[in-house]
Design an enzyme around this catalytic site. Sequence first.
Site, PDB file in Angstrom:
ATOM      1  N   TRP A 126       0.942  -1.234   0.084  1.00 10.63           N
ATOM      2  CA  TRP A 126      -0.006  -0.020   0.056  1.00 10.63           C
ATOM      3  C   TRP A 126       0.782   1.396  -0.063  1.00 10.63           C
ATOM      4  CZ3 TRP A 126      -0.538   4.068   3.563  1.00 10.63           C
ATOM      5  CH2 TRP A 126      -1.369   4.813   3.135  1.00 10.63           C
ATOM      6  N   HIS A 127       1.928   1.083   0.773  1.00 11.66           N
ATOM      7  CA  HIS A 127       2.907   2.520   0.963  1.00 11.66           C
ATOM      8  C   HIS A 127       3.559   2.742  -0.543  1.00 11.66           C
ATOM      9  CE1 HIS A 127       2.497   1.562   4.925  1.00 11.66           C
ATOM     10  NE2 HIS A 127       2.811   2.764   5.291  1.00 11.66           N
ATOM     11  N   GLY A 128       3.814   1.827  -1.313  1.00 13.47           N
ATOM     12  CA  GLY A 128       4.505   2.197  -2.777  1.00 13.47           C
ATOM     13  C   GLY A 128       4.740   1.021  -3.492  1.00 13.47           C
TER      14      GLY A 128
END
Lengths: 462, 543
Positions: free
Chosen positions: A321-323
């Site tokens: 989700w963060h990247g």
Amino acid sequence: MIFTSIDYVVLLAVVSVVYWLLPWKTPRNLLILTASYVFYGYVHLWFLWLITGSIAWNYASALGISTYPARRRLILACSVIGNLGLLGAFKYFNFFVDNLLIVLNTAGISAHPISLRVWLPVGISFFTFQAMSYTIDVYRGRLEARRNLLDVAVFVSFFPQLVAGPIERAPNLLVQVERARRWNPAQFFSAWPLLIRGFLKKLVIADNVAVLADKVFLLDHPGLTLLIAGTVAFAVQILTDFSAYTDIARGSARLLGFELMENFEHPYLSVSPSDFWRRWHISFSTWIRDYLYIPLGGSHVATSLRYLAVLVVSMGLSGLWHGAAWNFVLWGVYHALLLYAYWSFGLAGRWQPNGILTTGAAWACMSLFTLFGWFIFRMPSLHWAVDAIRHMPLGLSGDTAVASLSILGLVATYSAPLWVLLVLDKWFPKARGWHAVFHGAALAMILVMLRDTQQDFIYFQF
Amino acid sequence: MISAAVFLGLCAGLAQLTPPPAPTPRELPIPLGHGEERTAAEFRADLEANQPAAVWVGSSLARNADPDQMENLVGRPCYRIRINSSGAAIWYLALKSVILATPHRPALAMIFFIDTELTWAAYRVETEGQRQGIEALKRPEDAWLLMQCAGYGASDPVDYVLRNTFSAYDQRSYLKTSAADAVKRAAVRPLGPIDNTTVEDALGRVFDPRLMDPELLWALQEASERTDEGAFDFAQQVEKSFLPHMINTANAAGVKLAFVRIKRLRDTTPGNQSPELQAYVASLREYVESRGAALIDFSEDPRLPRDFYTDGDHVDEAGRTITTAMIAEKIAPFFPDSAAILSRAQAVQAPVPASPGSGEGLVACQGATNLIPNGSFAAWKPGVSGALPESFMHANSEALSESAVPSRIKEYDGPDKIDGVIEEWQRPYHSDSLFRCLSVVVPNTDPGKTYRLSAVADNRSKGFVQLRVLEMEPMENGNWKPGQPIGSAAITLSRQAGFRRYAVKFRVQKNVPLLVVSLAPPEEDGVFPIQVVWKEWCISETE
């Protein structure tokens, strides 16, 4: 538009004044929606198509689930696919294609590279998850589907928390959107300390410490001491950068009569991984817990292996989700393994150490684990990390020692206000005089220490 | 109320910390060209006196080419106007109010730029120094154009209010730097009494861009630059830029104008320029050439490799040599004897890239005053403790502090038969002392002049060794004693890196003898004995 720009200050000031001059709820909500669209479309107008699509899609899905209960599962599946499709297209397309190519090439299958030049819309992960939670809550029967499109639109696009959270749930924010709001001086004036703290953390601490961390992670082969100093700098940067956004978001929302959830609770005081995730990015970790971890059976697993699998999937996806990069996935999996290891030793859940020594040892261990996690998170690539570690000098003397000590000294100095805040919040929460002194000093620090060139908030990219 | 009182009190207190005096408004704030701190009038006087055939103006990147070398290659006087942190607004004003405002007209005026800077009118018109530069150069008739193109004059109201209400805000750069220096000094105290210059030098060596991953470095640099979609839209940007005015002004004065696009670190990897940037440059070329100006673009010339860069844009001495030659090649057609210029420029060979950590790059000792006879220790080593030539004084018997233990020097007799001496520091007695032994005094130096100290050495230990230059202080009895070190004059030897040539430039402020000294600050026990093999120490006067 970023919080630390003069444009945002003007927008917030104008909206706050006009908002309270408007007599009814509906025009106020219309004003918030307009402000949110100005806020989000400020850099690229086409971003507005995305958020409008997300609002419409989730509004229709929730209504569909409510109107056609027999097909609710199908509608939910379509809704989730649509939301994740949006994320996939704008955030993960190139990542998946690149990795698919690697797999195909490894298997001896020749494939032509395809690459889309996509401008990643800021905060797409935040508003997509917030909108999804609304639809899923309606599906689960925890919430009635709303017929008022304006209310849903304000809930999804509420500008103070639109691009970097906290990821709000409908039972908290949507209910406030629907409620008539009265001018409350206590709430209005309680916004200012939050705003000052936010600007202090971002402009004084995060922006200055970021320069130090960036430099270390640019080096081909930083020594061990330098890597430690750089990782400590990054740990301070990511906490202050992200919690600054939350503080400013919460302060801005209070000016408009809204109360957003707390997102951080001194995460670096954690004594275990479970404790860490109860304190770090709370709105996201509870989202993952409620919509991924528990549905996968994490709260009542039959076997140890299954528990590990649930943790790896939940935390791996939360890392992703963060990247769109493997180091984020690895960071998530690393935390899954930490959670599993602590669970294996009976240190999961609400476990707390007894006694000062045990607490100190638990805190020290968890701090080291957290730091190593941030190293994984911040490393430019897996290849870089392997190469840097393989050729890592210790750097205990000479230039590297000078550089490491300088960085640590600067990080300690920049983060000194955090310690003062911790003491004030934890031990003197009602000492209003001291809080006022702190906020006055914070304003002076902001004035003096702000950098001429400001940086975007880290979490914008997520 | 309490918050407000604390805030105002702190602001007032901080404002009492006085920064160094700011330059006067009529003074360009930055070291420029051949000299330093020159005003616009002095510049014009220089141009008139030197009568240069080619003049170039630019930001710190103007230093990527060397005027003396250019003069040799072109065969005519050349002149450089360097205004650090300047942008298109200042370049336009410098062209109009300095280069074209003198009776002498150069045959060629050049403007150095990178990527889209020429059409980014509002770039670098905000800071105090940039505003002073504009004020020093602008004429009343320029005000409207500056406002129209760069928004100059329509200042940020918040910035204006803060600047005029809180002195602390205006002095924040000084306050921040002072605080950061104090913190760094305190932080490195466990390593010994290291001053800020040494710390900054160490940081410079550790974070040498040549030790960084070029892709990551470039990504970071690019992130801080203008990347919005409109930046590469040449047709849209040129209309509200200074570019047409630069060309018109030069054409009206009958001076050939050339825009020199500086090759960036990014460009050392082929294919690194985005299609948008390539399209922009193509449009720029078409535009300037159709109006009688020229675009010099050597961004794809492989003769300037990554090794020559000291950061994303600036080059070292070796890079400067090759950049100057490449520009000379490109401007040769603007002069009647183009074949000769071309031949001289093409004869310039790319020097050996400097090793990271040497600061100034590879510097030859030619023409230098050797601190040691014959430029090496060979002639001295038979009497290592003996006499030096008359102009030097061997000061190795005087310790810098009472607790200092001097190093020992002896002729190097290692198996590699190197012609030099070896200096060795044993374990220190006191952890807070500095140790030196090999030192010489240079008696006659001129204040205001710049000198270059160079050395060839191999630091064979894990210890920290420096060469420093100290200004001597007169004593009442007519003798001299070591005084304060000159901040910029410090060379730190890379550890276990083999023989390298190190060099540093420094400026002498007083007419006093200089003491050049080797130092080994105390370190942990594991690094002793510290051994350095010296082949050469030189000091020379520079431009």
